[in-house]
Each structure stands twice: as structure tokens, then as C-alpha cells.
Design a protein around this motif. Structure first.
Motif, short mmCIF file in Angstrom:
data_model
loop_
_atom_site.label_atom_id
_atom_site.label_comp_id
_atom_site.label_asym_id
_atom_site.label_seq_id
_atom_site.Cartn_x
_atom_site.Cartn_y
_atom_site.Cartn_z
N SER A 157 40.09 0.85 -17.77
CA SER A 157 39.27 2.06 -17.69
C SER A 157 37.84 1.69 -18.09
CB SER A 157 39.80 3.15 -18.63
OG SER A 157 41.09 3.56 -18.25
N PRO A 158 37.06 1.21 -17.13
CA PRO A 158 35.71 0.75 -17.45
C PRO A 158 34.83 1.91 -17.89
CG PRO A 158 36.02 0.83 -15.09
CD PRO A 158 37.37 1.10 -15.70
N PRO A 159 33.77 1.62 -18.61
CA PRO A 159 32.86 2.69 -19.04
C PRO A 159 32.14 3.32 -17.86
CG PRO A 159 31.91 0.54 -19.49
CD PRO A 159 33.32 0.29 -19.07
N THR A 160 31.73 4.55 -18.04
CA THR A 160 30.91 5.22 -17.03
C THR A 160 29.43 5.07 -17.36
OG1 THR A 160 30.97 7.34 -18.21
CG2 THR A 160 32.71 6.93 -16.58
N ALA A 161 29.16 4.58 -18.58
CA ALA A 161 27.76 4.40 -18.98
C ALA A 161 27.67 3.26 -19.99
CB ALA A 161 27.22 5.68 -19.60
N VAL A 162 26.52 2.58 -19.97
CA VAL A 162 26.29 1.49 -20.92
C VAL A 162 24.88 1.59 -21.45
CG1 VAL A 162 25.56 -0.14 -19.12
CG2 VAL A 162 26.44 -1.02 -21.28
N VAL A 163 24.73 1.29 -22.73
CA VAL A 163 23.41 1.27 -23.36
C VAL A 163 23.19 -0.13 -23.91
CG1 VAL A 163 24.33 2.20 -25.53
CG2 VAL A 163 21.89 2.34 -25.07
N LEU A 164 22.00 -0.68 -23.67
CA LEU A 164 21.67 -2.04 -24.08
C LEU A 164 20.83 -2.04 -25.34
CD1 LEU A 164 22.93 -3.94 -22.00
CD2 LEU A 164 21.93 -2.01 -20.78
N GLY A 165 21.04 -3.08 -26.18
CA GLY A 165 20.36 -3.12 -27.47
C GLY A 165 19.33 -4.21 -27.64
N SER A 166 18.92 -4.88 -26.55
CA SER A 166 17.84 -5.86 -26.63
C SER A 166 17.29 -6.09 -25.23
CB SER A 166 18.34 -7.19 -27.21
OG SER A 166 19.03 -7.96 -26.24
N VAL A 167 16.08 -6.61 -25.18
CA VAL A 167 15.45 -6.90 -23.89
C VAL A 167 16.25 -7.96 -23.14
CG1 VAL A 167 13.41 -7.85 -22.75
CG2 VAL A 167 13.14 -6.26 -24.65
N GLN A 168 16.67 -9.03 -23.86
CA GLN A 168 17.42 -10.10 -23.19
C GLN A 168 18.75 -9.61 -22.66
OE1 GLN A 168 16.16 -10.13 -26.39
NE2 GLN A 168 15.89 -12.26 -27.06
N ASN A 169 19.46 -8.82 -23.45
CA ASN A 169 20.73 -8.27 -22.98
C ASN A 169 20.53 -7.39 -21.75
OD1 ASN A 169 22.18 -9.54 -25.00
ND2 ASN A 169 22.24 -7.75 -26.33
N THR A 170 19.45 -6.63 -21.78
CA THR A 170 19.14 -5.76 -20.63
C THR A 170 18.91 -6.60 -19.38
OG1 THR A 170 18.15 -4.09 -22.09
CG2 THR A 170 17.57 -4.00 -19.75
N GLN A 171 18.12 -7.64 -19.51
CA GLN A 171 17.83 -8.49 -18.35
C GLN A 171 19.10 -9.11 -17.78
OE1 GLN A 171 14.99 -11.03 -20.32
NE2 GLN A 171 13.23 -9.89 -19.55
N GLY A 172 19.96 -9.62 -18.66
CA GLY A 172 21.21 -10.23 -18.20
C GLY A 172 22.13 -9.22 -17.54
N ALA A 173 22.23 -8.03 -18.12
CA ALA A 173 23.10 -6.99 -17.57
C ALA A 173 22.61 -6.55 -16.19
CB ALA A 173 23.14 -5.80 -18.52
N LEU A 174 21.32 -6.38 -16.04
CA LEU A 174 20.78 -5.95 -14.75
C LEU A 174 20.99 -7.01 -13.66
CD1 LEU A 174 17.39 -4.24 -15.74
CD2 LEU A 174 19.68 -3.23 -15.52
N GLU A 175 20.84 -8.28 -14.05
CA GLU A 175 21.10 -9.35 -13.09
C GLU A 175 22.55 -9.32 -12.60
OE1 GLU A 175 20.09 -12.98 -15.03
OE2 GLU A 175 17.94 -12.52 -15.16
N GLU A 176 23.48 -9.12 -13.52
CA GLU A 176 24.90 -9.11 -13.16
C GLU A 176 25.25 -7.89 -12.32
OE1 GLU A 176 28.80 -10.17 -12.68
OE2 GLU A 176 27.07 -11.37 -13.33
N LEU A 177 24.71 -6.74 -12.67
CA LEU A 177 24.99 -5.53 -11.89
C LEU A 177 24.48 -5.68 -10.46
CD1 LEU A 177 24.10 -2.81 -14.55
CD2 LEU A 177 26.38 -3.36 -13.67
N HIS A 178 23.32 -6.28 -10.31
CA HIS A 178 22.79 -6.51 -8.97
C HIS A 178 23.66 -7.50 -8.19
CE1 HIS A 178 20.05 -7.27 -5.69
NE2 HIS A 178 20.00 -8.56 -6.00
N ALA A 179 24.01 -8.61 -8.86
CA ALA A 179 24.81 -9.65 -8.20
C ALA A 179 26.20 -9.14 -7.82
CB ALA A 179 24.93 -10.87 -9.11
N SER A 180 26.75 -8.23 -8.62
CA SER A 180 28.10 -7.72 -8.38
C SER A 180 28.13 -6.54 -7.41
CB SER A 180 28.75 -7.28 -9.70
OG SER A 180 28.81 -8.37 -10.60
#
Length: 350
Positions: free
Chosen positions: A235-258
């Protein structure tokens, strides 16, 4: 090499007069100071900093010690501080610790050995006892992170409020399965941000479904891997909140790639407001932080303290507020559920 004696000979005055003029001694007239400076410039005179430091005179250097200059937080801080300190004829020198307390100690030793005017530091989680001792012997200001042993002069951001605003926005949109990707609680910033996350979901239906992905140090790799783990849940989350600039950058890259559609499949709130964030996909909802203003305020306070020449200035703290910037990467959970079936078919323009 041109010396003070050479300048004195040209002007037919004593070397002590020239030395005092170059040191802006009030006993020397403004007219003589101007003459000395003009001749010094004409002859190519360069101040012997080493000799001055041997006499116990502070240099015009200010040390900035940060974990990672690749983090835009710290490069922005370095730029703003440098421009601010230039107005007081102070020069910023940069040291990078990679969050290693032994590297941090080495840099602090080097900076104190040349009698820097002061050190502005983003400290590691557990500064070495020798670092603590050395920093107590110089003018020290903590930036962003705060460690009790390093004194009470600190300029920071309200990290708790930052994550509270980000998470509360998702709660108010009706999300219950909310995940947080952030840094270790060993650092005061990480602990404060996690506190803000939990404070926002407290008393809501989301409190029973939250999930945390905490890593040290914050990095694009961790943000990328954390998103993969979250999306692979039953049951994956429907929303995610990021707690650092680096984490945000990595998460956005993965979401785009996926090929994950945002916000149809997943609402996202980032941390920091990089230029690229406003152009990412539908535009990233994120927490904007007044980093440049914070650094400038820190620099101005530091300059003021130098001018006051107070041996023990009163403790000073400054906390800058974050701002939630709402763009297209978040939406109400009802709307998200209605379009969930075709959500993965659309690639984000990242």
C-alpha cells in the motif's frame, strides 16, 4: 619586496608613521594616511600578514566551515557571506568537512593558527572536544545547525515549522498514507524536521499510516532509493514530503525515471526552492527557505560584533521562517484516487 621602510624613505617620514597610517591609527592624520596609501599602491606594497599574525594581530580572514559545498544551501550561503563581508574589508575562506568531525578539526586548527577574525560553522553532529576548545578561543557563529557545546551565537531556520507546513498541507488535502524522507536525527536539523512532520499528522487519520525513511547523510542517492522502496510497498503512500534539498533532487529524478505521474499517483512536497523545482513536471510544491537573507544577517551581525570589540558578546540567536510555495505537484486525495488507474501512463517532463 617593498617594505614599510621603503615607503617611509620615499615620503621622508619615519617607518613607525607609515606603519600606523597603514593600520589606520587615529594618531595619524587623514591627509598622511592618504599619502601613505597612495605611495604604497604606487610602489606595489603588500601587507605582510604573516608578520602581523606573529604579533597577535587578527587577520582579515573569516572561516566558513560547511559539510558539502555541492549542496546549494551552502554555496548560496558562501556567496551571500562573501559579498557581505567584503563591505568590511574581510575575506571569506571556505572549508568543507563532508560531515567528518576529524576533517572538521583539521580545518579549525588551520583557521585558528592564522588568527582568523572569526569562524562561521555548520557543525558536524558530534564535534571533536579539541574543536570545541579551539572554537571557544575565537569568535564563532553557528549556522543552520546548533550544537550546545559551541556557544550561543546561532543563525538558523525554523526546521520544525518547515516540515509542519509541508506535511499539514498534505493532511488538509485529505492524504492519509503520507511518507517522510529525511535526514538522521543525530543532527539537530534532522530531529527538528522529523518533529515537525509528526506534529502535523498528530490527531489526524494520517497518524496511523505514516512512514519514515531516514538516512545519514542526506543525499540524492538516498532520496532516489527511498522513493523506490516506498513505491514498492503493498500500500504505497499517496503523498511524500522531503526533508532536504538532496533528498528532493534524488526523489524527483527517480519519479521522472520511473514514469510516476505527479500528482495523479503521488503528491510531492519538496524542501528548498531550487530554480529547477518550479519547472519540474507540474511545478514542485515546496518549502522555500530564506538562505541568502539568513547568511547576510549573519554576516552583518558578525561585522557589528567586530566593530564593538566586545570580548564576550551577549548570546544571540536568529530564526528565519520558512514559506510553503504551492504549485502543481500536490492535489486533494479524492481527485488523485479518481485518476489513479491511468496515472502511470504519462511521463513527467522533468
Amino acid at each position: 619586496m617593498v617594505t614599510i621602510k621603503d615607503i617611509a624613505a620615499r615620503l621622508e617620514v619615519s617607518a613607525s608613521t607609515v606603519g600606523r597610517a597603514l593600520a589606520d591609527d587615529p594618531r595619524i592624520s587623514a591627509a598622511m594616511k592618504q599619502k601613505v596609501q597612495e605611495v604604497a599602491n604606487d610602489m606595489g606594497y603588500v601587507v605582510n600578514r604573516a608578520a602581523r599574525m606573529m604579533r597577535g594581530v587578527s587577520s582579515n580572514l573569516v572561516g566558513l566551515v560547511v559539510p558539502d559545498i555541492r549542496n546549494s544551501f551552502y554555496s548560496t550561503i558562501a556567496h551571500a557571506l562573501s559579498k557581505c563581508l567584503e563591505s568590511a574589508d574581510l575575506q571569506l575562506t571556505l572549508s568543507e568537512t563532508d560531515d567528518d568531525r576529524l576533517v572538521e578539526l583539521r580545518h579549525i586548527r588551520e583557521l585558528t593558527s592564522v588568527n582568523v577574525a572569526g569562524i562561521i560553522i555548520v557543525p558536524t553532529a558530534r564535534p571533536h572536544p579539541e574543536s570545541v576548545r579551539l572554537l571557544k578561543m575565537t569568535s564563532c557563529i553557528q549556522l543552520l545547525r546548533r550544537h550546545a557545546s559551541l556557544g550561543e551565537h546561532w543563525f538558523g531556520i525554523d526546521d520544525t515549522q518547515a516540515l509542519f507546513q509541508a506535511t499539514r498541507h498534505l493532511v488538509e488535502l485529505g492524504h492519509q498514507r503520507i511518507a517522510y524522507i529525511g535526514g538522521t536525527t543525530d543532527l539537530p536539523t534532522g530531529a527538528a524536521r522529523l518533529q515537525g512532520f509528526h506534529g502535523a499528522v498528530a490527531g489526524s487519520k494520517a497518524a496511523a499510516h505514516v512512514r519514515e525513511e531516514l538516512g545519514a547523510p542526506a543525499s540524492t542517492d538516498f532520496g532516489r532509493d527511498a522513493i523506490r522502496r516506498l513505491l514498492a510497498l503493498r500500500s504505497p503512500p499517496t503523498a511524500v514530503v522531503l526533508g532536504s534539498v538532496q533528498n528532493t533532487q534524488g526523489a524527483l529524478e527517480e519519479l521522472h525515471a520511473s514514469g510516476v505521474s505527479v500528482p495523479e499517483t503521488l503528491s510531492v512536497v519538496g524542501f528548498g526552492d531550487e530554480l529547477g523545482f518550479r519547472w519540474w513536471g507540474p511545478g514542485l510544491t515546496t518549502i522555500s527557505l530564506p538562505v541568502s537573507e539568513l547568511a547576510t544577517a549573519c554576516g552583518l551581525w558578525f561585522i557589528h560584533q567586530l566593530k564593538q570589540k566586545s570580548a564576550n558578546p551577549a548570546p544571540y540567536s536568529s530564526v528565519s521562517p520558512p514559506t510553503l510555495v504551492v504549485r502543481g505537484s500536490t492535489r486533494a486525495v479524492e481527485a488523485a484516487n479518481a485518476s489513479r488507474a491511468p496515472a502511470r501512463s504519462r511521463q513527467l517532463a522533468g
